[in-house]
Design a protein around this motif. Structure first.
Motif, short mmCIF file in Angstrom:
data_model
loop_
_atom_site.label_atom_id
_atom_site.label_comp_id
_atom_site.label_asym_id
_atom_site.label_seq_id
_atom_site.Cartn_x
_atom_site.Cartn_y
_atom_site.Cartn_z
N PHE A 82 0.83 -1.20 0.00
CA PHE A 82 0.00 0.00 0.00
C PHE A 82 0.87 1.25 0.00
CE2 PHE A 82 -2.99 3.10 1.73
CZ PHE A 82 -4.14 2.79 1.00
N THR A 83 1.94 1.24 0.80
CA THR A 83 2.79 2.43 0.88
C THR A 83 3.69 2.57 -0.34
OG1 THR A 83 4.40 1.14 2.15
CG2 THR A 83 2.81 2.45 3.39
N MET A 84 4.09 1.44 -0.92
CA MET A 84 5.01 1.48 -2.06
C MET A 84 4.27 1.56 -3.39
SD MET A 84 7.93 1.50 -0.59
CE MET A 84 8.97 1.33 -2.04
N ALA A 85 2.95 1.55 -3.39
CA ALA A 85 2.19 1.59 -4.64
C ALA A 85 2.52 2.82 -5.49
CB ALA A 85 0.69 1.51 -4.35
N PRO A 86 2.62 4.03 -4.92
CA PRO A 86 3.00 5.17 -5.77
C PRO A 86 4.38 5.00 -6.41
CG PRO A 86 2.06 5.94 -3.70
CD PRO A 86 2.29 4.47 -3.55
N VAL A 87 5.33 4.44 -5.67
CA VAL A 87 6.66 4.22 -6.22
C VAL A 87 6.60 3.18 -7.33
CG1 VAL A 87 9.02 3.53 -5.69
CG2 VAL A 87 7.72 4.85 -4.03
N ALA A 88 5.87 2.08 -7.07
CA ALA A 88 5.74 1.04 -8.09
C ALA A 88 5.04 1.56 -9.34
CB ALA A 88 4.99 -0.15 -7.51
N GLY A 89 4.03 2.41 -9.13
CA GLY A 89 3.33 2.99 -10.28
C GLY A 89 4.23 3.89 -11.10
N LYS A 90 5.07 4.64 -10.42
CA LYS A 90 6.01 5.51 -11.14
C LYS A 90 7.03 4.68 -11.92
CE LYS A 90 7.67 9.69 -11.93
NZ LYS A 90 6.91 10.67 -12.72
#
Length: 253
Positions: free
Chosen positions: A107-115
């Motif tokens: 959940f916390t790393m989703a923005p990083v993974a999306g980028k």
């Protein structure tokens, strides 16, 4: 069949990009060797047997990368300390704690993974960029996340131990120096959050012990009374939700 074929192609691209990223971290200090490996991965010159062997070998490093470069360490330590604060060292079991930590980590790393997917993985699977370019683009979001969670004092200590000059920009920070600084910061933050969580439960233990001593019930273990009280309090305040919100907020604030 067509959908299955597309999924197979996507998974194959993800696997090879993962191999390339892992090799980048392992060979970052050797620029010439890194370029050769990136070119070989991009051309896929290896035989199928050798490719599978290299892939399976390097995938074993993924748990280490998850612990060293994501929010997993802070989350699992805080949840473990919460379990001890409640006085239940085996409940919830380790499998539940780790699974919940993995979910919150995703959940916390989703923005990083999306980028990373937007800037590196999707162009690489579309054959718009090479593997080496995908590696360079994919490292930047992860580097920014780690730097945002790393204390400057911890990074300075690591640089002093490495006898390296202070970098002027974020891109100048090497992963070999950023990873230990990030882990030190995560450990410190996790224990700070755990200390705050311990305080109300410690207060309950002290109050129960004082009351039992005043009543002369010396032979009765205080945990017999305090444990159900702590569980009841934790349920009434919806403790798991509050802990999860506090953990997620510690990364986004």
């Amino acid at each position: 069949m067509q959908h299955r074929s597309r999924c197979h192609v996507a998974l194959k691209g993800v696997a090879w990009l993962t191999v390339a990223v892992l090799l980048t971290f392992a060979l970052q200090a050797h620029a010439g060797a890194l370029d050769k490996v990136a070119d070989d991965v991009a051309r896929q010159d290896f035989t199928p047997v050798l490719r599978n062997f290299v892939l399976l070998s390097l995938l074993s490093l993924l748990p280490v990368m998850m612990i060293a470069m994501t929010s997993f360490t802070r989350i699992v330590i805080v949840l473990s300390l919460l379990r001890h604060a409640l006085g239940l060292p085996q409940t919830p079991p380790n499998s539940v704690i780790i699974t919940l930590s993995l979910c919150l980590t995703w959940f916390t790393m989703a923005p990083v993974a999306g980028k990373i997917d937007q800037d590196a993985l999707t162009p690489y699977l579309s054959q718009q960029i090479t593997a080496s370019e995908a590696i360079e683009r994919g490292k930047d979001p992860l580097r920014q996340f780690m730097i945002s969670q790393t204390r400057e004092s911890d990074l300075k200590v690591v640089l002093e131990m490495a006898k390296a000059p202070m970098p002027t920009t974020a891109k100048d920070v090497a992963f070999s120096q950023l990873v230990p600084a990030f882990l030190l910061s995560e450990l410190k933050t996790a224990f700070q959050i755990g200390f705050v969580i311990f305080l109300p439960f410690l207060l309950i233990d002290l109050v129960v012990s004082a009351i039992l001593m005043a009543l002369g019930m010396i032979m009765l273990p205080p945990t017999t009374i305090s444990l159900p009280l702590k569980i009841l309090l934790f349920i009434l305040i919806d403790g798991w939700v509050l802990t999860a919100k506090a953990l997620l907020g510690s990364f986004w604030n």
